[in-house]
Design a protein around this motif. Sequence first.
Motif, PDB file in Angstrom:
ATOM      1  N   ASN A 176      -9.175  -3.635  -4.690  1.00 33.85           N
ATOM      2  CA  ASN A 176     -10.037  -2.666  -3.995  1.00 33.85           C
ATOM      3  C   ASN A 176     -11.114  -3.389  -3.186  1.00 33.85           C
ATOM      4  N   GLU A 214      -8.142   3.730   8.240  1.00 36.23           N
ATOM      5  CA  GLU A 214      -7.733   2.660   7.320  1.00 36.23           C
ATOM      6  C   GLU A 214      -7.530   3.286   5.935  1.00 36.23           C
ATOM      7  N   PRO A 215      -6.745   2.607   5.059  1.00 40.11           N
ATOM      8  CA  PRO A 215      -6.573   3.151   3.717  1.00 40.11           C
ATOM      9  C   PRO A 215      -7.889   3.119   2.944  1.00 40.11           C
ATOM     10  N   TRP A 216      -8.179   4.192   2.252  1.00 37.67           N
ATOM     11  CA  TRP A 216      -9.441   4.242   1.513  1.00 37.67           C
ATOM     12  C   TRP A 216      -9.311   5.123   0.277  1.00 37.67           C
ATOM     13  N   GLU A 217     -10.313   4.948  -0.587  1.00 35.83           N
ATOM     14  CA  GLU A 217     -10.348   5.685  -1.848  1.00 35.83           C
ATOM     15  C   GLU A 217     -11.797   5.988  -2.177  1.00 35.83           C
ATOM     16  N   LYS A 265      -0.616   5.210  -0.559  1.00 33.78           N
ATOM     17  CA  LYS A 265      -0.668   6.253   0.463  1.00 33.78           C
ATOM     18  C   LYS A 265       0.109   7.489   0.028  1.00 33.78           C
ATOM     19  N   LEU A 304       0.806  -1.228   0.000  1.00 36.46           N
ATOM     20  CA  LEU A 304       0.000   0.000   0.000  1.00 36.46           C
ATOM     21  C   LEU A 304       0.839   1.277   0.000  1.00 36.46           C
ATOM     22  N   ASP A 318      -7.475  -4.862  -0.254  1.00 39.39           N
ATOM     23  CA  ASP A 318      -6.438  -4.116   0.452  1.00 39.39           C
ATOM     24  C   ASP A 318      -6.890  -2.792   1.028  1.00 39.39           C
ATOM     25  N   TYR A 319      -7.897  -2.215   0.433  1.00 39.25           N
ATOM     26  CA  TYR A 319      -8.311  -0.910   0.947  1.00 39.25           C
ATOM     27  C   TYR A 319      -9.811  -0.740   0.784  1.00 39.25           C
ATOM     28  N   GLN A 320     -10.322   0.142   1.581  1.00 34.89           N
ATOM     29  CA  GLN A 320     -11.757   0.365   1.584  1.00 34.89           C
ATOM     30  C   GLN A 320     -12.131   1.338   0.457  1.00 34.89           C
TER      31      GLN A 320
END
Length: 587
Positions: A237, A266-269, A33, A29, A250-252
């Motif tokens: 995703n 948390e990591p998000w997009e 980031k 990640l 891996d990410y929200q």
Amino acid sequence: MLKTLSAIALLAGAAAALSAPPPGGADRLRWFKEDKFGMFIHWGPYALLAGEWKGRQIPVGAEAEWIMHRFNIPVREYREIARAFNPVKFDAARWVALAKAAGMRYIVPTAKHHDGFAMYKSAASAYNIVDGTPFKRDPIKELAEASRKAGLRFGVYYSHREDWDHPDGFGNTWDYPAAGKDFERYLAEKSLPQVRELLTQYGPLCLIWFDRGLETPAQAARFVNLVRSLQPDCLVNGRVGNYSQDLMGDYQCLGDNGMPPGGLDEPWETPQTLNGTWGYSRFDQQWKSAGNVIQRLVEIVSKGGNYLLNIGPMADGTIPAPTVATLEGVGAWMARNGESIYGTTASPILEAPWGRTTVKSGKIYLHVFHWPSDATLRLHGVANETKAAYLLAEPVRKLKVARDEGAILVSVPERAPDPDDTVVVLEIAGALRAERPPLVQASDEGFDLDDLEARTEGGAMKRFNRDGGFHIAKWTGPGDAASWRLLVSRTGPYRLKITYAARAESAGLKYVVAVGTREISASVTRTGDWFQYATFDLGLVTIDKAGNYVVSIRPAAPGDGELMYFKSLALEQVNEPAADGAKRGPR
Ligand code: H79
């Protein structure tokens, strides 16, 4: 007996496959980031229709790429439309150059959208742009190569569940009634093989963007495992799996055009549109301005997220002029201010009247959307000493900094140098010490404490799940806490009511709610599935003295399981007879 045993072994194996730590780079990640800003591209045969079929139009603001579904266009007819796809003006290098000029760092075109048409050479299905159109070129390949040349990362969107062309895919019930479908056959014949092709034909992918998550964790795990086995560094995703269960991938991924109310841990997009549609519509001219996009980018980044901003090119390969203008405007700003975006983290500092902040080690970036009329910027809640302040666009000219009643005051020019967002850099000594102001009690009201205002510690995280909205989770021991500072003005008894979701494995776990020095111990009650929230009465706490209090929630003892998916804690004032026996007024 043997049968049962092997069934258990199988189940255990499946569970291990689902929960095993992801192989490949634990640093997978890292780029995500750092990079923050990507280009989404929705492009396919629907661009030929441009929002209209046989005189029927997609309303402005609705998804033009859904036209086949909306008007139940028969497969036979849609295939004829697709056969005419011939984007002679398509120039991958120009598209990539535009993304790069805008400050975007990764590119994610649709390799196959819900209509089932592959925008690349696929052996699994002849229904693709190379084998099925006069164009014969592979835009995914050209975009992948152009991205690599330009130094941008490359990923693909793949609609793994929806397929309106395949008889067994999800969504098309006008040609293929649901009762006759064999979804497993679709996965085995088309979806999984095409994902394999994408992972093996186009070099390293930075991510695969799945949409409309699969029904079961086992189905989703097949896609995650396929990605891991072929490209361990490729991100997956959060839409790969079922939206009503915990995150796989891996990410929200927030909802389309989603924006969280506050920062997430948390990591998000968030994928967002430039007008009201993803695929091109000639009717939708409601374009966002560059200033709007810049301020969204700042808001997203200040909340710890990534911005995947969509373009919907036309059928001939041209990018609509307003899209180009907006992205160039964003790019001009990014060229001066990119440092305040890339590599920043969620800011613990709350939104200010003048705008938002992003943070990086040793620096706070003040993004000023509304210029202060007295030429003084006030920043509350930061305890650090300041070392210097300057406009990011003009670092040599230092600005005067002072302190007044705890606030940092920065003297700025009379007029906003940049009306969309002027970035002021504040260099600070040491690690950022930001404190949120206490929540102030409104007269005659209690408190409703949720993730928005919470401070999280240890492993406790503010998270998003599509079906569960926003909540705090991932706490397993006493070091993992959520807390709030309160300024209480009304003394007397308060009833505590906690709202959370808890699955069977959390049932019975003990936790402590502290209000100042008072502690209430409770144990978790199962509420049902992942995001089935319920409210529980924790009893009364009496506050004898007005003033500042810290309220916190934490697990009572270390454990392996997640404590709960916490939504909110209400402190409700209890109406009690006053000392003279008269009732307080109605509330
Ligand atoms: O690819 C873009 C969208 O096409 C896709 N996600 C983004 C990234 C998407 N998939 N599903 N949805 C969006 C939800 C769509 C719902 C609607 Fe409709 C489509 C509303 C109107 C058209 C569902 C189908 C309700 C009416 C028809």
